[in-house]
Design a protein around this motif. Structure first.
Motif, PDB file in Angstrom:
ATOM      1  N   LEU A  84      15.713  -2.434   5.645  1.00 22.53           N
ATOM      2  CA  LEU A  84      14.872  -1.888   4.586  1.00 22.53           C
ATOM      3  C   LEU A  84      15.709  -1.331   3.445  1.00 22.53           C
ATOM      4  CD1 LEU A  84      11.837  -1.170   3.911  1.00 22.53           C
ATOM      5  CD2 LEU A  84      12.379   1.121   4.755  1.00 22.53           C
TER       6      LEU A  84
ATOM      7  N   TRP B 240      15.577  -2.607  -0.449  1.00 27.51           N
ATOM      8  CA  TRP B 240      15.128  -1.704  -1.500  1.00 27.51           C
ATOM      9  C   TRP B 240      16.288  -1.090  -2.283  1.00 27.51           C
ATOM     10  CZ3 TRP B 240      10.574   1.651   0.850  1.00 27.51           C
ATOM     11  CH2 TRP B 240       9.534   0.796   1.231  1.00 27.51           C
TER      12      TRP B 240
ATOM     13  N   VAL C  65       6.682   6.787  -0.477  1.00 24.80           N
ATOM     14  CA  VAL C  65       5.761   5.662  -0.409  1.00 24.80           C
ATOM     15  C   VAL C  65       4.424   6.201   0.092  1.00 24.80           C
ATOM     16  CG1 VAL C  65       7.588   3.978   0.049  1.00 24.80           C
ATOM     17  CG2 VAL C  65       6.403   5.064   1.966  1.00 24.80           C
TER      18      VAL C  65
ATOM     19  N   THR D 289       4.149  -5.290   8.141  1.00 25.92           N
ATOM     20  CA  THR D 289       4.613  -5.817   6.854  1.00 25.92           C
ATOM     21  C   THR D 289       4.257  -4.914   5.684  1.00 25.92           C
ATOM     22  OG1 THR D 289       2.568  -7.106   6.736  1.00 25.92           O
ATOM     23  CG2 THR D 289       4.524  -8.217   7.622  1.00 25.92           C
ATOM     24  N   GLU D 290       3.410  -3.899   5.927  1.00 25.16           N
ATOM     25  CA  GLU D 290       2.936  -3.034   4.856  1.00 25.16           C
ATOM     26  C   GLU D 290       3.999  -2.001   4.493  1.00 25.16           C
ATOM     27  OE1 GLU D 290      -0.251  -2.413   2.215  1.00 25.16           O
ATOM     28  OE2 GLU D 290      -0.186  -3.815   3.890  1.00 25.16           O
ATOM     29  N   ASP D 291       4.270  -1.822   3.194  1.00 23.77           N
ATOM     30  CA  ASP D 291       5.284  -0.868   2.744  1.00 23.77           C
ATOM     31  C   ASP D 291       4.684   0.526   2.572  1.00 23.77           C
ATOM     32  OD1 ASP D 291       7.343  -2.711   2.771  1.00 23.77           O
ATOM     33  OD2 ASP D 291       7.027  -3.311   0.684  1.00 23.77           O
ATOM     34  N   THR D 292       4.175   1.051   3.673  1.00 26.38           N
ATOM     35  CA  THR D 292       3.669   2.412   3.741  1.00 26.38           C
ATOM     36  C   THR D 292       4.428   3.128   4.852  1.00 26.38           C
ATOM     37  OG1 THR D 292       1.970   1.821   5.348  1.00 26.38           O
ATOM     38  CG2 THR D 292       1.360   1.700   3.009  1.00 26.38           C
TER      39      THR D 292
ATOM     40  N   ILE E  27       5.855   1.016   7.951  1.00 22.31           N
ATOM     41  CA  ILE E  27       7.286   1.036   8.281  1.00 22.31           C
ATOM     42  C   ILE E  27       7.483   1.534   9.718  1.00 22.31           C
ATOM     43  CG2 ILE E  27       9.501   2.135   7.735  1.00 22.31           C
ATOM     44  CD1 ILE E  27       8.505   2.156   4.774  1.00 22.31           C
TER      45      ILE E  27
END
Length: 258
Positions: A36, A40, A75, A85-88, A92
């Motif tokens: 990650l 990012w 986030v 898959t969700e970027d929360t 995560i």
């Protein structure tokens, strides 16, 4: 060493205390966060120290938020049902948990021999025992290790979330577990390997807080509130039945942790 059978109950953390699942958690967090951070472009890079400082002993999503906040990254919290898959925060956390579940399913887990010996001794002495874990996988881990039926109570991340109990290092989960078990923390013992867990039990007013040093450091655990620090629970086995009580007041007045 104190005789743990002289206390009203003994409350154990799970990962790193009863089973070596802390290593699986550590590797799962490392693999997930390294990927990650690279995606990012987050710096500084993830290190093993991050696990002990921000993740160890905390509820999964609180750990994610804490570590990201250390890098000034915010986030959306999201929802526990978020896919990996969700970027929360929740997404995560679920991403890491998928790795952990796969390793546990494929490789299984066995309790530390010293921990198992201590549980045997406490069972023979009819001393109530409970598990107090931040993990939502606690029941699965206990079942995989073959020790689930040894505990009259398992306080885990599922119950903590359901009842809105604050994550360690807040005392809520330990205090509530003692209440559910019907014992007074002031006459009970708690066993932890995480800084947040030691701080939680200490804040909950447990008569004896034992730190298990699996790599955090004995003096760091003592500074967090541990009255006594051991390298393995096997060290406590010979004392069961001796009637020896630990003088916690002496330890807090400056004695070196064992």
């Amino acid at each position: 060493m104190p005789d743990l059978s002289t206390y009203d109950a003994v409350l154990f953390d799970l990962d790193g205390v009863l089973t070596p699942t802390a290593e699986v958690h550590m590797h799962a967090w490392q693999a997930m966060f390294q990927e990650l951070f690279e995606q990012w472009d987050i710096s500084p890079a993830y290190t093993e120290r991050d696990y002990f400082d921000y993740l160890d002993g905390k509820k999964r999503y609180d750990g994610v938020a804490s570590l990201l906040r250390s890098r000034d990254v915010e986030v959306p919290w999201g929802d526990p049902s978020d896919p990996p898959t969700e970027d929360t925060v929740c997404g995560i956390g679920n991403r890491k948990n998928a790795v952990f579940e796969r390793v546990l399913r494929d490789e299984g887990i066995a309790p530390y021999p010293g921990s198992l010996d201590l549980l045997d001794k406490l069972a023979a002495a009819n001393t109530p025992v409970a598990v107090v874990s931040s993990s939502k996988n606690a029941l699965e881990v206990l079942a995989s290790a073959g020790i689930q039926d040894r505990f009259g109570l398992v306080m885990d991340g599922v119950i903590a979330e359901r009842d809105n109990l604050a994550s360690k290092p807040a005392p809520d989960v330990f205090v509530e577990a003692a209440r559910m078990l019907g014992v007074d923390p002031g006459r009970s013992a708690a066993v932890e390997d995480a800084l947040s867990g030691v701080a939680s039990a200490a804040a909950g007013g447990f008569e004896l807080v034992i730190g298990v040093d699996r790599g955090v450091g004995a003096h760091v655990l003592a500074d967090a509130g541990a009255h006594l620090v051991v390298d393995d629970l096997a060290e406590l086995v010979p004392a069961v039945g001796t009637g020896v009580r630990f003088d916690a007041s002496a330890a807090t007045e400056g004695e070196e942790p064992a």
